[in-house]
Design an enzyme around this catalytic site. Structure first.
Site, short mmCIF file in Angstrom:
data_model
loop_
_atom_site.label_atom_id
_atom_site.label_comp_id
_atom_site.label_asym_id
_atom_site.label_seq_id
_atom_site.Cartn_x
_atom_site.Cartn_y
_atom_site.Cartn_z
N GLN A 20 2.83 5.34 26.49
CA GLN A 20 2.29 5.09 27.84
C GLN A 20 3.16 5.67 28.94
OE1 GLN A 20 0.19 1.41 28.92
NE2 GLN A 20 1.83 1.03 30.37
N GLN B 190 -3.15 -11.17 34.25
CA GLN B 190 -3.68 -9.85 34.57
C GLN B 190 -4.72 -9.87 35.69
OE1 GLN B 190 -4.86 -8.39 30.67
NE2 GLN B 190 -2.80 -8.81 29.89
N ASN C 247 4.16 -5.15 32.96
CA ASN C 247 4.92 -3.96 32.59
C ASN C 247 4.14 -2.69 32.94
OD1 ASN C 247 7.04 -5.46 31.58
ND2 ASN C 247 6.39 -5.33 29.46
N SER C 248 2.85 -2.68 32.65
CA SER C 248 2.02 -1.52 32.97
C SER C 248 1.89 -1.34 34.47
CB SER C 248 0.63 -1.67 32.33
OG SER C 248 0.71 -1.66 30.93
N THR D 108 8.84 -12.45 33.46
CA THR D 108 8.41 -11.08 33.17
C THR D 108 7.13 -10.69 33.90
OG1 THR D 108 7.35 -11.91 31.15
CG2 THR D 108 9.54 -10.95 30.93
N ALA E 149 -0.42 4.62 22.22
CA ALA E 149 -0.13 5.68 23.19
C ALA E 149 1.30 5.58 23.70
CB ALA E 149 -1.09 5.58 24.37
N HIS F 23 7.17 -8.88 26.01
CA HIS F 23 8.25 -9.70 26.55
C HIS F 23 9.59 -9.27 25.98
CE1 HIS F 23 6.00 -13.05 28.62
NE2 HIS F 23 5.03 -12.41 28.00
N ASP G 65 12.94 -16.87 28.32
CA ASP G 65 11.67 -16.32 28.79
C ASP G 65 10.88 -17.38 29.56
OD1 ASP G 65 9.63 -13.93 28.25
OD2 ASP G 65 8.53 -15.81 28.06
#
Length: 484
Positions: A348, A388, A367-368, A137, A346, A16, A115
């Site tokens: 990413q 998710q 975000n991913s 987000t 990683a 976030h 947020d």
């Protein structure tokens, strides 16, 4: 001239915080009359945001303040824990804002941007008589689901137990019926119901909602906010995709080593396996992943993280090499040394941007999700918690840019997963996602060879069917896309 002061309050956690900072940078770049102060709230005894904050360049327009840590009483679950933390931080927020507006260098307070989980801070914005906006987000479709479920709870007297009796539900912000198994845990569990109602009500208290998404991606969801009676009048502002292409932190792996290894791999041949800043698995599940990876024969980069102690909210950490060897099947690292790398943290965005990367086994955090779309890498879905499961469903069913490993896999906070995902399903997902990448690349390369010579004509007639397919792809009407 003094700049107008905008106060940002992200919820705890690096995911976030990063998107909040990136949006703040964008805002400052667009309007140099603004100064942004970010008030950082941390979970007790965690340091996951420290490295990222220290990496930020000094700026007169961007100010980051770490609020004092608050000790919390024991609570019965994550919802009450978050509420207790935010309530405990209210005096610190109020004091920090008072200091800002009374300092000699600072201008008039213009607004709060809080947020999606910090809507109780809207009360403080009202005390200072300034507007308060929510920075959401996640995606527009998920935002619409929150409002719809809140209406069902509050207006129609539906409760969590009734949801469990349904197999799917019509949600205005989704074009398809949404399976109950893809709903967030806060909707499905009675003990979270009061937290969810308070959270969704807080969203409705905002003067507007800034969403990290964009209309071309979620056209149906965005349209629903101007067309559906339950959503009309709730102002949303899609401002995405807001991404941070630079590494967020530094782990035990040298990111240059991974990029150099990827440089030696064929295009679109590597599957990237990564589950975000909070994704981790126990040894049984790790061994199933390892078996799937080895049996698939695919080249791979696997970000494997060590789970935190049970019952804590600290993020996963990197395995020491000695422990990494013991958690994987015997001889796995030796047998796969030519085709893969097992790492901890990683880089990413750098991995997804690399032309060798052809697929992404992901937890489908928002975000991913945005990064995979931005870099044109198809996803094999393996959601863990929060939004998710919904994101995974949206990618597979609404956008058709992903393949399914699982849509109903779920890890409860302070609990374990609902089942063991077996190697055969994971292997199938790895194979399918690399094949999906080929399909998307083919869809992009419809007219790479079309050419018009100067003082001459085109080399061929581009037929209507190919043009139509391209139009459908770019508008995502047929579910295929490639955004680079």
């Amino acid at each position: 001239m003094k700049k107008a002061e905008v106060v940002f309050i992200p919820s705890p956690g690096v995911g976030h915080l990063v998107s909040t900072i990136e949006f703040a940078k964008l805002l400052i770049k667009r309007d140099n009359r603004l100064r942004v102060t970010v008030l950082v709230i941390k979970f007790p005894h965690t340091t996951e945001t420290d490295v990222y904050i220290k990496s930020l360049p000094n700026s007169d327009s961007l100010n980051v303040i770490n609020l004092p840590e608050c000790s919390l009483p024991p609570t019965s679950g994550p919802g009450p824990a978050m509420n207790a933390l935010l309530e405990a931080q209210k005096p610190n927020v109020k004091q920090a804002v008072s200091n800002l507006i009374t300092g000699e260098q600072h201008g008039q307070l213009a607004a709060f941007v809080v947020d999606m989980f910090c809507t109780n801070m809207i009360d403080i914005a009202k005390e200072f008589s300034v507007p308060a906006f929510v920075f959401f987000t996640s995606g527009v479709a998920f935002l619409g689901l929150n409002f719809h479920i809140h209406n069902l709870f509050e207006r129609d007297n539906v409760d969590s137990n009734q949801f469990l009796q349904l197999t799917e539900l019509a949600i205005p912000s989704f074009a398809n019926l949404v399976p109950t198994k893809s709903m967030p845990s806060a909707v499905l569990h009675k003990e979270y119901e009061s937290f969810f109602i308070s959270y969704a009500k807080g969203l409705k208290n905002a003067d507007g909602i800034i969403v990290n998404s964009f209309e071309e991606l979620e056209s149906h969801a965005v349209y629903s906010f101007s067309s559906h009676p339950d959503l009309v009048g709730l102002p949303i502002y899609p401002v995405g995709p807001i991404l941070n292409p630079e590494p967020k932190t530094k782990g035990t792996v040298d990111s240059d080593d991974i990029i150099n290894w990827l440089d030696d791999q064929p295009p679109s041949s590597v599957v990237f396996i990564c589950f975000g800043s909070r994704g981790s698995f126990d040894e049984d599940q790790v061994k199933e992943i390892a078996l799937a990876v080895e049996n698939s024969g695919a080249r791979f980069v696997w970000s494997l993280r060590k789970p935190p102690p049970k019952g804590t909210m600290i993020p996963p950490t990197d395995y020491p090499l000695s422990e990494l060897v013991s958690v994987l099947p015997e001889g796995f690292l030796d047998r796969t040394v030519e085709i893969g790398r097992v790492i901890g943290w990683a880089p990413q965005a750098q991995v997804l941007a690399h032309p060798a990367t052809g697929g992404f086994v992901s937890h489908c955090g928002w975000n991913s999700t945005l990064e995979s779309i931005y870099f044109g890498v198809p996803v094999a879905t393996w959601p863990l918690f929060a939004d998710q499961q919904l994101n995974a469903f949206e990618l597979v069913t609404e956008l058709k840019t992903a393949v399914e490993i699982a849509l109903d896999y779920r890890v409860e906070l302070f609990g374990g997963p609902n089942y063991l995902l077996t190697a055969d399903k994971i292997e199938r997902g790895i194979r399918n996602v690399l094949q999906k990448d080929g399909e998307l690349k083919t869809a992009v390369e419809i007219a790479l060879d079309y050419r018009v010579e100067l003082f001459g004509g085109p080399n061929y007639l581009l037929t209507a069917d190919k043009i139509e397919r391209g139009i459908r792809n770019v508008l995502q009407k047929d579910g295929e896309f490639c955004l680079h």
